[in-house]
Design a protein around this motif. Structure first.
Motif, short mmCIF file in Angstrom:
data_model
loop_
_atom_site.label_atom_id
_atom_site.label_comp_id
_atom_site.label_asym_id
_atom_site.label_seq_id
_atom_site.Cartn_x
_atom_site.Cartn_y
_atom_site.Cartn_z
N MET A 1 0.84 -1.18 0.00
CA MET A 1 0.00 0.00 0.00
C MET A 1 0.88 1.24 0.00
O MET A 1 1.90 1.28 0.67
N SER A 2 0.42 2.23 -0.69
CA SER A 2 1.15 3.48 -0.82
C SER A 2 0.46 4.58 -0.03
O SER A 2 -0.69 4.46 0.37
N ILE A 3 1.16 5.68 0.14
CA ILE A 3 0.56 6.89 0.71
C ILE A 3 -0.23 7.55 -0.42
O ILE A 3 0.25 7.63 -1.54
N ILE A 4 -1.43 8.00 -0.09
CA ILE A 4 -2.25 8.71 -1.08
C ILE A 4 -2.63 10.06 -0.48
O ILE A 4 -3.10 10.13 0.66
N ALA A 135 -6.40 12.46 -6.65
CA ALA A 135 -5.58 11.70 -5.73
C ALA A 135 -4.28 11.28 -6.41
O ALA A 135 -4.25 11.00 -7.61
N VAL A 136 -3.22 11.24 -5.61
CA VAL A 136 -1.92 10.81 -6.13
C VAL A 136 -1.30 9.85 -5.11
O VAL A 136 -1.35 10.09 -3.91
N ALA A 137 -0.76 8.74 -5.60
CA ALA A 137 -0.12 7.74 -4.75
C ALA A 137 1.39 7.77 -4.97
O ALA A 137 1.86 7.99 -6.08
N PHE A 138 2.12 7.54 -3.87
CA PHE A 138 3.58 7.50 -3.95
C PHE A 138 4.08 6.69 -2.77
O PHE A 138 3.37 6.48 -1.78
N ASP A 139 5.32 6.22 -2.87
CA ASP A 139 5.90 5.40 -1.82
C ASP A 139 6.92 6.17 -0.97
O ASP A 139 7.22 5.77 0.14
N ASP A 140 7.43 7.27 -1.50
CA ASP A 140 8.41 8.09 -0.80
C ASP A 140 7.69 9.11 0.07
O ASP A 140 7.06 10.04 -0.44
N ALA A 141 7.79 8.96 1.40
CA ALA A 141 7.09 9.86 2.32
C ALA A 141 7.52 11.31 2.14
O ALA A 141 6.77 12.23 2.50
N GLY A 142 8.67 11.53 1.58
CA GLY A 142 9.15 12.89 1.35
C GLY A 142 8.31 13.64 0.33
O GLY A 142 8.34 14.87 0.29
#
Length: 184
Positions: A1-4, A135-142
């Motif tokens: 799961m990614s951050i969205i 909405a946009v999903a990514f794995d890098d919390a930065g």
């Protein structure tokens, strides 16, 4: 799961401009989703439509109807029995029926007022707004602060954080009735 990170916009043109800005900022097009979100309660998530089988504010109504009918019926039958010399043998029956009907109206006192928080429920302000959602999903919390700042600058009415998967432009595990984590 990614951050969205998702931003709510009122107009489709605003949502499209936000999607383009996310792409221009380097976010992956395949992991960006734009769609219309209908009003709470109108997401057609059950076989009969709506978000819940039973209205959340009316969960205790059947208990109230039974309690009111039993109490009203007993009181009505007792009054009918006392007045039987005047009303005849139909007095207790009619009294019981009228009492049960009036008593069943007691169920309205078990219903929640509009906007009243239900025990274990969420307040109306903790629901997603209707409108366009980008909405946009990514794995890098930065990248989170970059996405939030960008959506805020573009006029998102509400910004939320979630965990999930956006694949080929589709937020596959989006649940419209889940409580959002509102950031702004």
């Amino acid at each position: 799961m990614s951050i969205i990170i998702a931003g709510h916009f009122q107009l489709q043109d605003e949502a499209e401009a936000a999607r383009r800005a996310l792409l221009d900022a380097g976010f992956n097009a395949e992991r960006t989703s734009t769609f219309y979100l209908s009003q709470p309660g109108q997401h057609d998530m059950t076989p009969i439509g709506g978000d819940h089988i039973q209205s959340p504010g009316a969960k205790e109504t059947p208990v109230g109807v039974l309690q009111g009918s039993a109490t009203g019926g007993a009181v009505g039958a007792a009054v009918g029995a006392v007045t039987a010399p005047l009303t005849g043998p139909a007095g207790p029956i009619v009294g019981g029926l009228v009492g049960a009907h009036v008593g069943s109206l007691f169920s309205f006192s078990k219903m929640k007022e509009a906007g009243e928080r239900e025990q274990g429920g969420r307040a109306p302000t903790e629901q997603r707004m209707a409108g366009m959602l980008v909405a946009v999903a990514f794995d890098d919390a930065g990248q989170e602060s970059q996405a939030v700042d960008l959506l805020r600058r573009l006029g998102a009415v509400q910004i939320e954080r979630a965990r999930g998967n956006i694949v080929e432009g589709d937020w596959a595990d989006f649940d419209a009735s889940s409580p959002p984590d509102i950031l702004h």
